[in-house]
Design an enzyme around this catalytic site. Structure first.
Site, short mmCIF file in Angstrom:
data_model
loop_
_atom_site.label_atom_id
_atom_site.label_comp_id
_atom_site.label_asym_id
_atom_site.label_seq_id
_atom_site.Cartn_x
_atom_site.Cartn_y
_atom_site.Cartn_z
N CYS A 1 17.35 81.15 -4.07
CA CYS A 1 18.76 80.73 -4.07
C CYS A 1 19.01 79.59 -3.09
O CYS A 1 19.87 78.75 -3.33
CB CYS A 1 19.65 81.91 -3.73
N THR B 1 12.85 116.41 -12.47
CA THR B 1 12.84 115.14 -13.19
C THR B 1 13.74 114.14 -12.47
O THR B 1 14.83 114.49 -12.03
CB THR B 1 13.37 115.33 -14.62
N GLU C 1 24.32 84.03 -5.86
CA GLU C 1 24.51 82.60 -5.65
C GLU C 1 24.36 81.84 -6.97
O GLU C 1 25.12 80.91 -7.26
CB GLU C 1 23.48 82.07 -4.64
ZN LIG Z 1 18.57 84.93 -4.31
#
Ligand SMILES: [Zn+2]
Length: 297
Positions: A88, A189, A56
């Site tokens: 956001c 790993t 956003e």
């Molecule tokens: Zn966000």
């Protein structure tokens, strides 16, 4: 109801969001499009990397003052919490968004997330728009919210000699790594699949209990991994298969002139027990067979 332009924008947002696969975890891969009142795209963005701007925020930055009065089309409910970046939903409110079209509701928001706040600010919000299509990209992240482990993919090469590791320089192996957060190798790993995405070369895992697939999966989830690739042939996969936490397999069969070969006793079935074929593709060197746990029909 979402307009034709909004549905089209949502599909574009879904496609954009997939560009974040492999680099946003533990955050979700999200896409956002801003539409002017006449249905023109005035800004777009996607969440590219953990710690960086959300979709956003990217779209709002691209739109500038054209965001005022626009419709925000987002694949996931805008966040409502102050994390590394401001929420956001507040950025959308401050920018003067008039309407929001959301595909998937964040399961952690419990009705008190970004959508509730947007509505409280007087913004017209529609949810559930193309949710099933958005979940094609968000599905693994959503699954993690329920299971507390990564979605695990195991690719392998299958030949007359048996089952082995998929060669790392093949296009199949490269594509699988790009779509994963971390790779578990034959020596135990754990590497980040896309270098730089987690800020260091190797994921910091304190002695993951690799003998126990379920415990290892949980430890990797705690370490921020949402999509794990097993890359070490059968020995690496066995603990995860035994624990029932392998979600996808990708069997690669070299095919050159296969029909002229003498029939051989296959040393290993194509798919592990309990898996069914969900897709096949011919690639340059292999027949690629994808499988998932399921029941035969
Ligand atoms: Zn966000």
């Amino acid at each position: 109801m979402a307009s034709f332009a909004e549905a089209a924008a949502m599909r574009r947002a879904i496609a954009l969001s997939a560009a974040g696969l492999g680099t946003t975890s533990p955050n979700p891969p999200v896409g956002c499009i801003l539409l002017s009142p006449s249905g023109r795209i005035v800004g777009e963005g996607y969440h590219e990397r953990k710690g960086e701007a959300h979709a956003e925020a990217q779209a709002l930055a691209a739109a500038g003052r054209l965001a005022s009065g626009a419709t925000a089309v987002v694949t996931l409910e805008p966040c409502n919490h102050q994390g590394r970046t401001p929420p956001c939903r507040q950025a959308l409110i401050d920018a003067g968004i008039r309407r929001a079209v959301v595909a998937v509701i964040d399961p952690t928001s419990r009705g008190e997330g970004g959508v509730a706040e947007l509505r409280r600010a007087g913004i017209d919000v529609e949810t559930g728009v193309l949710a099933g299509e958005a979940e094609i990209v968000l599905g693994d992240w959503l699954a993690g919210q329920r299971t507390w482990r990564p979605v695990i993919t195991w690719p392998y090469l299958i030949t007359g000699q048996g089952l082995g590791q998929l060669p790392p320089d093949t296009s199949e192996a490269r594509q699988l790594r790009l779509n994963s957060d971390a790779v578990l190798g034959a020596d135990g790993t754990v590497w980040e699949a896309v270098p730089g995405s987690h800020g260091k070369g190797i994921l910091a895992l304190q002695d993951p209990p690799l003998g126990d697939g379920a415990a290892a999966a949980a430890a990797l989830y705690d370490g921020g991994v949402r999509r794990l690739l097993l890359d070490g042939g059968l020995p690496v996969a066995v603990p995860f298969l035994d624990a029932g936490v392998v979600d996808r397999v990708v069997a690669c069969l070299p095919y050159g002139n296969a029909s002229s070969r003498p029939a051989a006793e296959p040393p290993w079935p194509l798919l592990p027990p309990g898996f069914v074929i969900t897709g096949t593709t011919r690639t340059e060197a292999f027949v690629r067979v994808e499988g998932r746990p399921g029941t035969l029909r």
